[in-house]
Design an enzyme around this catalytic site. Structure first.
Site, short mmCIF file in Angstrom:
data_model
loop_
_atom_site.label_atom_id
_atom_site.label_comp_id
_atom_site.label_asym_id
_atom_site.label_seq_id
_atom_site.Cartn_x
_atom_site.Cartn_y
_atom_site.Cartn_z
N ARG A 1 0.84 -1.21 0.00
CA ARG A 1 0.00 0.00 0.00
C ARG A 1 0.87 1.25 0.00
NH1 ARG A 1 -4.60 0.77 4.41
NH2 ARG A 1 -2.89 0.36 5.84
N ARG B 1 2.71 4.21 4.87
CA ARG B 1 2.30 4.57 6.23
C ARG B 1 3.27 3.95 7.24
NH1 ARG B 1 -4.16 3.41 6.61
NH2 ARG B 1 -3.48 2.39 8.52
N ARG C 1 -0.53 -5.05 14.55
CA ARG C 1 -1.93 -4.71 14.24
C ARG C 1 -2.78 -5.97 14.08
NH1 ARG C 1 -1.07 -1.38 9.14
NH2 ARG C 1 -3.31 -1.00 9.06
P1 AP5 Z 1 -7.42 -0.44 2.40
O1 AP5 Z 1 -8.72 -0.15 1.75
O2 AP5 Z 1 -6.51 0.71 2.73
O3 AP5 Z 1 -7.66 -1.39 3.69
P2 AP5 Z 1 -8.30 -1.07 5.09
O4 AP5 Z 1 -9.10 -2.25 5.50
O5 AP5 Z 1 -8.98 0.26 5.08
O6 AP5 Z 1 -6.96 -1.07 5.94
P3 AP5 Z 1 -6.40 -0.08 7.04
O7 AP5 Z 1 -4.99 -0.56 7.27
O8 AP5 Z 1 -6.57 1.36 6.69
O9 AP5 Z 1 -7.29 -0.44 8.21
P4 AP5 Z 1 -6.92 -0.40 9.63
O10 AP5 Z 1 -8.22 -0.81 10.21
O11 AP5 Z 1 -5.77 -1.19 10.10
O12 AP5 Z 1 -6.37 1.09 9.83
P5 AP5 Z 1 -7.09 2.43 10.24
O13 AP5 Z 1 -6.65 3.47 9.30
O14 AP5 Z 1 -8.55 2.19 10.44
O15 AP5 Z 1 -6.63 -1.49 1.46
C1 AP5 Z 1 -5.34 -1.95 1.78
C2 AP5 Z 1 -4.51 -2.11 0.49
O16 AP5 Z 1 -5.09 -3.13 -0.32
C3 AP5 Z 1 -4.48 -0.84 -0.38
O17 AP5 Z 1 -3.21 -0.74 -0.97
C4 AP5 Z 1 -5.56 -1.09 -1.47
O18 AP5 Z 1 -5.23 -0.44 -2.69
C5 AP5 Z 1 -5.50 -2.61 -1.60
N1 AP5 Z 1 -6.82 -3.18 -1.88
C6 AP5 Z 1 -7.99 -2.86 -1.25
N2 AP5 Z 1 -9.00 -3.61 -1.70
C7 AP5 Z 1 -8.45 -4.44 -2.65
C8 AP5 Z 1 -8.98 -5.48 -3.46
N3 AP5 Z 1 -10.27 -5.82 -3.42
N4 AP5 Z 1 -8.14 -6.14 -4.29
C9 AP5 Z 1 -6.81 -5.82 -4.33
N5 AP5 Z 1 -6.25 -4.84 -3.58
C10 AP5 Z 1 -7.07 -4.17 -2.74
O19 AP5 Z 1 -6.47 2.67 11.69
C11 AP5 Z 1 -5.13 3.04 11.86
C12 AP5 Z 1 -4.84 3.16 13.35
O20 AP5 Z 1 -5.67 4.17 13.96
C13 AP5 Z 1 -5.09 1.91 14.21
O21 AP5 Z 1 -4.01 0.98 14.14
C14 AP5 Z 1 -5.25 2.55 15.60
O22 AP5 Z 1 -4.00 2.92 16.14
C15 AP5 Z 1 -6.03 3.81 15.29
N6 AP5 Z 1 -7.48 3.59 15.34
C16 AP5 Z 1 -8.35 3.68 14.29
N7 AP5 Z 1 -9.60 3.39 14.68
C17 AP5 Z 1 -9.52 3.10 16.01
C18 AP5 Z 1 -10.48 2.70 16.98
N8 AP5 Z 1 -11.78 2.53 16.66
N9 AP5 Z 1 -10.07 2.49 18.25
C19 AP5 Z 1 -8.77 2.67 18.60
N10 AP5 Z 1 -7.79 3.03 17.72
C20 AP5 Z 1 -8.18 3.24 16.44
#
Ligand code: AP5
Length: 208
Positions: A122, A155, A166
């Site tokens: 990513r 990132r 994670r």
């Molecule tokens: P992408 O769509 O970016 O995946 P995602 O599921 O959104 O992954 P994230 O890593 O953003 O989710 P996350 O839940 O770990 O992080 P978040 O930002 O919420 O896709 C990933 C990759 O695959 C991309 O390159 C995309 O192009 C590719 N791709 C997607 N779909 C595809 C497909 N169908 N086929 C092929 N390729 C594909 O959280 C970050 C941090 O914030 C956490 O670790 C934590 O510290 C904090 N945080 C956020 N929310 C909370 C909460 N509720 N409570 C406490 N801490 C929190």
């Protein structure tokens, strides 16, 4: 319609939310994006959570719940939203029950092998938040955002140690929400291994 997108890191929640918000005219609320924008703006909240995000640990529940509560009070949330990455703990889910009436919780199902491929490839544009993948969704010009031409970055939490942490945090704190929402009759399982367009169509068909 109020939806929750649940699933391991890298399952495609953000990618599908970006497509679904247009198709279904919903607001996209990503807690990860909200934290990252606070970090970029160097707000007090941003300073507090920067190291936590880089390590892949969860931000404390009370901080996260308050941020979401404030966001959902805004006018643009009135016509429905996708909560992407919230709730992530049972305490957050209990708090959400008091704040909102959910229509469905979409559970993105993807193997660990595929998750690792997606996260390690990513790349994101820091200012627009647009997401790419070096193989599955490459930019038109290598390393540059399609619209602004800015450099794409990896990132901090997409480095190997943080990814493994994670996944561990997901198994311990977030996976229990699958049973929580299944018991509530809200869970909709989606095979997240297909192309984004196919994942979107399957989701819309299952949501009716
Ligand atoms: P992408 O769509 O970016 O995946 P995602 O599921 O959104 O992954 P994230 O890593 O953003 O989710 P996350 O839940 O770990 O992080 P978040 O930002 O919420 O896709 C990933 C990759 O695959 C991309 O390159 C995309 O192009 C590719 N791709 C997607 N779909 C595809 C497909 N169908 N086929 C092929 N390729 C594909 O959280 C970050 C941090 O914030 C956490 O670790 C934590 O510290 C904090 N945080 C956020 N929310 C909370 C909460 N509720 N409570 C406490 N801490 C929190």
């Amino acid at each position: 319609m109020n939806l929750v997108f649940l699933g391991p890191p890298g399952a495609g929640k953000g990618t599908i939310a970006a497509l679904a918000k247009e198709r279904l005219s919903l607001l996209h609320v990503s807690t990860g994006d909200l934290f990252r924008s606070n970090i970029k703006e160097k707000t007090e909240l941003g300073k507090k959570v920067e190291q936590i995000l880089a390590s892949g640990n969860l931000v404390p529940d009370e901080v996260t719940i308050e941020m979401v509560r404030e966001r959902l009070k805004k006018d643009d949330a009135e016509n429905g939203y996708i909560l992407d990455g919230f709730p992530r703990t049972i305490a957050q889910a209990d708090a959400l029950k008091e704040m909102a009436k959910l229509d469905a919780v979409v559970n993105f199902v993807l193997s660990k092998e595929e998750i690792l491929k997606r996260l390690s490839g990513r790349r994101v544009c820091k200012s627009t938040g647009r997401t790419y993948h070096i193989i599955f969704n490459p930019p038109k010009v290598e390393g540059k955002d399609d619209e602004t031409g800015e450099d794409l970055i990896q990132r901090d939490d997409d480095k190997e140690d943080a990814i493994l942490n994670r996944l561990d945090v997901y198994e311990k704190s977030t996976a229990p929400l699958i049973d929580y929402y299944r018991a509530a009759g809200l869970l909709v399982d989606i095979d997240a291994s297909k192309t984004p367009e196919k994942v979107l169509e399957e989701m819309i068909a299952k949501l009716g």
